[in-house]
Design a protein around this motif. Structure first.
Motif, PDB file in Angstrom:
ATOM      1  N   GLN A   1      45.192  28.787  46.990  1.00  0.00           N
ATOM      2  CA  GLN A   1      44.594  27.946  45.962  1.00  0.00           C
ATOM      3  C   GLN A   1      43.712  28.701  44.977  1.00  0.00           C
ATOM      4  O   GLN A   1      43.270  28.128  44.001  1.00  0.00           O
ATOM      5  N   GLY A   2      43.403  29.947  45.276  1.00  0.00           N
ATOM      6  CA  GLY A   2      42.556  30.735  44.392  1.00  0.00           C
ATOM      7  C   GLY A   2      41.106  30.300  44.396  1.00  0.00           C
ATOM      8  O   GLY A   2      40.419  30.395  43.388  1.00  0.00           O
ATOM      9  N   ASN A  53      38.144  38.497  45.359  1.00  0.00           N
ATOM     10  CA  ASN A  53      37.768  37.565  46.427  1.00  0.00           C
ATOM     11  C   ASN A  53      38.637  37.775  47.664  1.00  0.00           C
ATOM     12  O   ASN A  53      38.131  37.794  48.795  1.00  0.00           O
ATOM     13  N   GLY A  54      39.931  37.907  47.445  1.00  0.00           N
ATOM     14  CA  GLY A  54      40.832  38.148  48.563  1.00  0.00           C
ATOM     15  C   GLY A  54      40.497  39.439  49.300  1.00  0.00           C
ATOM     16  O   GLY A  54      40.483  39.484  50.534  1.00  0.00           O
ATOM     17  N   PHE A  55      40.191  40.485  48.546  1.00  0.00           N
ATOM     18  CA  PHE A  55      39.828  41.762  49.168  1.00  0.00           C
ATOM     19  C   PHE A  55      38.525  41.626  49.960  1.00  0.00           C
ATOM     20  O   PHE A  55      38.423  42.103  51.096  1.00  0.00           O
ATOM     21  N   ALA A  56      37.530  40.955  49.374  1.00  0.00           N
ATOM     22  CA  ALA A  56      36.240  40.782  50.054  1.00  0.00           C
ATOM     23  C   ALA A  56      36.410  39.999  51.358  1.00  0.00           C
ATOM     24  O   ALA A  56      35.846  40.376  52.397  1.00  0.00           O
ATOM     25  N   ASP A 105      28.177  39.118  43.243  1.00  0.00           N
ATOM     26  CA  ASP A 105      29.491  38.977  42.625  1.00  0.00           C
ATOM     27  C   ASP A 105      29.439  39.218  41.113  1.00  0.00           C
ATOM     28  O   ASP A 105      30.146  38.579  40.355  1.00  0.00           O
ATOM     29  N   LEU A 106      28.591  40.173  40.693  1.00  0.00           N
ATOM     30  CA  LEU A 106      28.506  40.501  39.270  1.00  0.00           C
ATOM     31  C   LEU A 106      29.851  40.961  38.725  1.00  0.00           C
ATOM     32  O   LEU A 106      30.275  40.543  37.650  1.00  0.00           O
ATOM     33  N   ARG A 158      40.153  35.424  35.746  1.00  0.00           N
ATOM     34  CA  ARG A 158      40.398  34.610  36.942  1.00  0.00           C
ATOM     35  C   ARG A 158      41.367  35.279  37.925  1.00  0.00           C
ATOM     36  O   ARG A 158      41.141  35.264  39.127  1.00  0.00           O
ATOM     37  N   SER A 159      42.440  35.861  37.446  1.00  0.00           N
ATOM     38  CA  SER A 159      43.412  36.465  38.366  1.00  0.00           C
ATOM     39  C   SER A 159      42.822  37.707  39.039  1.00  0.00           C
ATOM     40  O   SER A 159      43.037  37.916  40.244  1.00  0.00           O
ATOM     41  N   THR A 160      42.066  38.500  38.314  1.00  0.00           N
ATOM     42  CA  THR A 160      41.416  39.672  38.917  1.00  0.00           C
ATOM     43  C   THR A 160      40.351  39.222  39.913  1.00  0.00           C
ATOM     44  O   THR A 160      40.204  39.817  40.989  1.00  0.00           O
ATOM     45  N   ARG A 161      39.617  38.171  39.567  1.00  0.00           N
ATOM     46  CA  ARG A 161      38.605  37.627  40.474  1.00  0.00           C
ATOM     47  C   ARG A 161      39.251  37.153  41.780  1.00  0.00           C
ATOM     48  O   ARG A 161      38.699  37.346  42.859  1.00  0.00           O
TER      49      ARG A 161
END
Length: 182
Positions: A162-163, A95-98, A80-81, A88-91
């Protein structure tokens, strides 16, 4: 008084714990079967009938149920480099895509294993010695993968709502060491 979300979270925790216990029990059963077969084969020159076939089929079942635990906790190998280098919002989107990719892969795997269940039922596949049918093992694998799809979709929902982060469970070793301090 408990709120609906608290009771739902407890129910989800119990379901995840149940899934993890099934995976662990199956792995223990495979271990016992392999050890008993080795003792019988090398100690008494009498191996257990179908030990190889049953152990490999049970291992498949354990892997299917283990994927359900992975689907919730996310303790699989990941790099997760990129996710750590962005905001945070891009992460959250990464995460959602992964997790969406994992959910799609798991859904495809469920579909293919269901085809294998039907093929084994119609084809009469069985073990060599005891003629145990293969389809109940494949059905157990499929049920485990359906549990994996459920847990992955729950994690995807939690990310969206919840992110939650990919590395949420990565610090468990540090927490265990902290808990062991006097």
């Amino acid at each position: 008084m408990q709120t609906d979300s608290t009771s739902a979270a407890r129910g989800l925790s119990r379901a995840i714990l149940f899934i993890e216990r099934i995976a662990g029990a199956l792995l223990g059963l495979v271990t016992i079967l392999i050890v008993a077969s080795a003792i019988g084969r090398y100690g008494f020159a009498r191996p257990l009938p179908d030990a190889f076939d049953v152990s490999r089929l049970l291992l498949g079942v354990a892997i299917g149920w283990g994927m359900a635990s992975l689907g919730f906790h996310g303790t699989h190998i990941k790099v997760d480099l990129l996710a750590q280098a962005v905001g945070r919002s891009t992460r959250r989107w990464i995460n959602g895509f992964a997790w969406a990719v994992l959910a799609a892969f798991t859904a495809l795997l469920c579909w293919k294993i269901w085809g294998r269940v039907m093929s084994a039922m119609n084809g009469g596949d069985a073990t060599m010695d005891l003629r145990l049918p293969h389809w109940p093992f494949f059905l157990a694998i499929w049920v485990g993968l359906m549990a994996a799809l459920f847990t992955t979709l729950v994690r995807l929902w939690l990310i969206g709502r919840q992110g939650t982060d990919l590395g949420e469970f990565d610090g468990i070793d540090e927490q265990l060491l902290e808990d062991q301090k006097p």
